[in-house]
Design an enzyme around this catalytic site. Sequence first.
Site, PDB file in Angstrom:
ATOM      1  CD  GLU A   1      -2.788  -0.874   2.554  1.00  0.00           C
ATOM      2  OE1 GLU A   1      -3.948  -1.283   2.495  1.00  0.00           O
ATOM      3  OE2 GLU A   1      -2.291  -0.380   3.576  1.00  0.00           O
TER       4      GLU A   1
ATOM      5  CB  CYS B   1       2.574   6.976   3.815  1.00  0.00           C
ATOM      6  SG  CYS B   1       2.966   5.619   4.900  1.00  0.00           S
TER       7      CYS B   1
ATOM      8  CB  CYS C   1       6.813  -6.109   8.218  1.00  0.00           C
ATOM      9  SG  CYS C   1       8.106  -5.418   9.277  1.00  0.00           S
TER      10      CYS C   1
ATOM     11  CB  CYS D   1       5.084  -4.840  15.810  1.00  0.00           C
ATOM     12  SG  CYS D   1       6.759  -4.260  15.480  1.00  0.00           S
TER      13      CYS D   1
ATOM     14  CB  CYS E   1       1.855  -4.140  13.096  1.00  0.00           C
ATOM     15  SG  CYS E   1       2.149  -3.888  11.354  1.00  0.00           S
TER      16      CYS E   1
ATOM     17  CB  CYS F   1       6.598   1.493  10.125  1.00  0.00           C
ATOM     18  SG  CYS F   1       7.107   0.270  11.279  1.00  0.00           S
TER      19      CYS F   1
END
Length: 422
Positions: free
Chosen positions: A145, A158, A165, A169, A172, A405
């Site tokens: 995205e 952004c 990832c 985390c 997230c 993030c």
Amino acid sequence: MPASDKTPPARSTPVRTTGPARTQVRPATEGWTQKKDAEGRPLLQFASPKRGKPPVHLADMTPEERIAKVKELGLPGFRAKQLSTHYFTHYTSDPAHMTDLPAEQREELVGGMLPPLMTEVRRLTTDRGDTIKFLWRLHDGALVESVLMRYPGRITLCVSSQAGCGMNCPFCATGQAGLTRNMSTAEIVEQIVRANRAIANGELGGKKRDDHSMERVSNIVFMGMGEPLANYKRVMDAVRVMVAPQPNGLGMSARGITVSTVGLVPAIRKLADENIPVTFALSLHASDDQLRDELIPVNSRWKVDEALDAAREYFEKTGRRVSIEYALIKDMNDHAWRADLLAEKLNARGRGWVHVNPIPLNPTPGSIWTSSDIDVQNEFVRRLNDAGIPTTLRDPRGKEIAGACGPLVATTEGAAAAARTA
Ligand code: SF4
């Protein structure tokens, strides 16, 4: 599992702090189990899984390599500059628009130099047209995205740096899905070119009559999917293309580019030595190791103090003030004593080198991952400011994409949209 899918938890035991008793909610006590590696350490994926590589694109090459590649395709080297102008200045990869190239070789040349990198799967427009969230499908089906936002006098994009990832985390959705692969330099740059194309076509709303700023992306934040410093080389090559003067690059100011990390300390040090004055942001989200070990599993490798030392060194080497990002999560990390501890740790490293940006987490009612109450947010900010740390509560517009993030919950929505259009 996305944060929104979690069962509403029972609130945990109150803890005594410097003020009145406040509830302390922790991921571990609310059912979050940290995945572990073979050595029993929190699972983190630093290496990109092996997958088919994206096609090599002009934005992956240096200007010299572009000339060599054009010659390989049987055309004179100066055609490379024409192609770069079309791509970086007119934001086009469409041979039909490149009438200055020989008609009979145009398709082959464009196919070899500007191969398609991503398909738009869906876009969501909010804030009366001022914000567009794009969902892209990469050549191998991976989804990423980017979010385009107009502010007075600037346009921010952004961008994602990885598909998925590996930092795991717990709050997230991207992190929960794991790392699919690193994005290529050109895939990172293409997000900007596509956003610029949308702006040039008048698709981003909200321009005020007295806004005379340039109609193109002026600011980049690496706060989409992925941990940018885990894809260090491609991210830095992309930054070089962003700042290279047109027509060899996008001609952007390095100061308008923010590279963020959850705290990969050796890479922060490397970034400080690059001699490119980008803005550096550390996504801290907790000032104590006990909580940060759970909230940001990479804290198991580099603790709060090590990350802050590296951030301070970044300031010393570059003279650029560092940003500390802090997603305020209700009853998890928003306690007044944590604001005091953060101020203490920052002040212990000197004055004037840092700015704190708390941002209320995207509210997920009934979940442990929800936004702090307004009075708690204000108290957190007040304490930092009173301690001499410039602190600004971030624009809620960024909330859905920049609580950290990784975009919260976006992945499942995105996957559904992609499935519909596949
Ligand atoms: S918050 Fe950032 S670093 Fe953590 S898993 Fe999500 S995308 Fe990765």
